[in-house]
Design a protein around this motif. Structure first.
Motif, PDB file in Angstrom:
ATOM      1  N   SER A 101      40.115   8.512   6.485  1.00 63.25           N
ATOM      2  CA  SER A 101      39.369   8.427   7.337  1.00 63.25           C
ATOM      3  C   SER A 101      38.363   9.566   7.913  1.00 63.25           C
ATOM      4  O   SER A 101      37.189   9.641   8.199  1.00 63.25           O
ATOM      5  CB  SER A 101      39.791   7.758   8.685  1.00 63.25           C
ATOM      6  N   ALA A 102      39.226  10.721   7.737  1.00 65.72           N
ATOM      7  CA  ALA A 102      38.596  12.089   8.490  1.00 65.72           C
ATOM      8  C   ALA A 102      39.098  13.383   7.686  1.00 65.72           C
ATOM      9  O   ALA A 102      40.073  13.149   7.146  1.00 65.72           O
ATOM     10  CB  ALA A 102      38.804  12.141   9.822  1.00 65.72           C
ATOM     11  N   MET A 103      38.135  14.442   7.573  1.00 69.59           N
ATOM     12  CA  MET A 103      38.582  15.682   6.989  1.00 69.59           C
ATOM     13  C   MET A 103      38.073  16.773   7.941  1.00 69.59           C
ATOM     14  O   MET A 103      36.874  16.670   8.262  1.00 69.59           O
ATOM     15  CB  MET A 103      37.972  15.720   5.634  1.00 69.59           C
ATOM     16  N   ASN A 104      38.814  17.870   8.218  1.00 70.92           N
ATOM     17  CA  ASN A 104      38.284  19.031   8.471  1.00 70.92           C
ATOM     18  C   ASN A 104      38.530  19.981   7.484  1.00 70.92           C
ATOM     19  O   ASN A 104      39.553  20.197   6.949  1.00 70.92           O
ATOM     20  CB  ASN A 104      39.058  19.476   9.904  1.00 70.92           C
ATOM     21  N   VAL A 105      37.406  20.708   7.258  1.00 70.49           N
ATOM     22  CA  VAL A 105      37.266  21.236   5.968  1.00 70.49           C
ATOM     23  C   VAL A 105      37.014  22.805   6.304  1.00 70.49           C
ATOM     24  O   VAL A 105      36.329  23.202   7.219  1.00 70.49           O
ATOM     25  CB  VAL A 105      36.206  20.951   4.828  1.00 70.49           C
TER      26      VAL A 105
END
Length: 341
Positions: free
Chosen positions: A176-180
């Motif tokens: 659902s989500a990514m912090n890159v």
């Protein structure tokens, strides 16, 4: 335990790992850069399947994610190993463990079923794959994600952004989500400081965003290495070229691992980076690792109303003022994922 790493293919007696952009081509008995993927008998094996080196219950803001279920907790897990070799790594004891201990591993035996059960027991609406690089234990994460998804639990990658398109495609719809971490806008920095390249990270950010995964980006400002106004502006322009509504976290560096000789980031550098992000038209810019409430809180890009208040060292104390995902003052939709539905 060991398990077949199916994100791979056989090639002329060797095995090509397709999980990350290192794309290691391994001979019999050879390990990938990550230290946990190895060619044994012509098969690529993952040596940390169901072996969790660290787990905890964290505020989702700690990832950092400020626009994804803010004010909630996430069940965080990680293994040993990493496909980067960052000289400033804060989790180097686990990320670099296999590479410095003859490819040994450690961790608590936890199956995907047990991890999902624990997330349900602690009532965390999400599971975060973090502490080290999730793509290096992708097959393990994938099995957890499928089970979590079926239970209505969201999945989050906290990542350096070296996932291949094959991994991102396989992750849908479970991720659902990514912090890159966009660690720099210099390929030289990536090569010399991280053991990687810049272009694949930029491609991952673009591709994952286009696939509909909620995206936030973090840049750790290291004095003298990636903190020039020109480089900061280049990062802001790149983010804006994808979407002005991607939140950008500008994080304060503290001495760690092989960079203990470099001092913490000066506060004025952080504030100037924040200002540059705003000047370039980004809607949501934040400062991390330093408690500045007005630079951690979310303001409506239209009218400036404080729609989410954050305080504390990592913005962990949260007061929500949204109304059905909108600014209560002017009615503008605030970008993000604010409900489980």
């Amino acid at each position: 335990m060991e398990s077949v790493a199916w994100m791979s293919e056989k090639s002329n007696g060797k095995v090509l790992c397709k999980a990350c952009h290192q794309r290691c081509l391994l001979k019999e008995g050879e390990y990938g850069k990550c230290g946990v993927r190895v060619n044994k008998g012509g098969e690529l094996l993952l040596t940390v399947y169901a072996k969790v080196a660290s787990y905890n219950i964290d505020p989702v803001e700690k990832k950092p994610l400020y626009h994804f279920l803010p004010g909630t907790y996430t069940f965080s897990i990680g293994t040993v190993g990493c496909n980067f070799s960052c000289l400033f790594c804060q989790n180097w004891e686990i990320s670099q463990y296999p590479q410095t201990h003859n490819y040994k591993t450690f961790g608590e035996d936890l199956s995907p079923e047990e991890i999902v059960r624990m997330a349900k027991m602690y009532k965390t609406p999400s599971i975060s794959y973090t502490y080290n690089e999730p793509v290096i234990f992708f097959e393990f994460a994938f099995d957890i994600m499928k089970m979590a998804y079926s239970e209505g639990i969201k999945n989050i990658f906290v990542t350096s952004g070296y996932e291949t398109e094959e991994v991102i495609d396989a992750s849908l719809p479970y991720l659902s989500a990514m912090n890159v971490d966009l660690k720099s806008f210099s390929d030289k920095f990536y090569r010399e400081v991280c053991g990687a390249r810049l272009k694949p990270v930029l491609k991952t950010i673009e591709y994952a965003y286009k696939k509909g995964i909620w995206m936030e980006i973090t840049t750790l400002l290291i004095p003298g290495l990636n903190d020039s106004p020109e480089e900061i502006r280049d990062i802001a322009k790149f983010i804006k070229s994808i979407s002005e509504n991607i939140p950008w976290h500008i994080s304060r560096f503290f001495p760690a691992y092989r960079m203990t000789h470099i001092p913490p980031t000066p506060i004025d550098k952080l504030i100037r980076a924040y200002e540059i992000g705003k000047e370039e038209g980004l809607s949501y810019v934040y400062i991390g690792n330093y408690p500045l409430e007005d630079l951690e809180s979310t303001f409506c890009p239209s009218c400036g109303y404080k729609v989410i208040e954050r305080s504390g060292y990592l913005g962990e104390r949260v007061k929500m003022h949204l109304k059905d995902g909108k600014c209560p003052s002017c009615g503008k939709v605030i970008d993000g994922v604010f409900s489980l539905s």
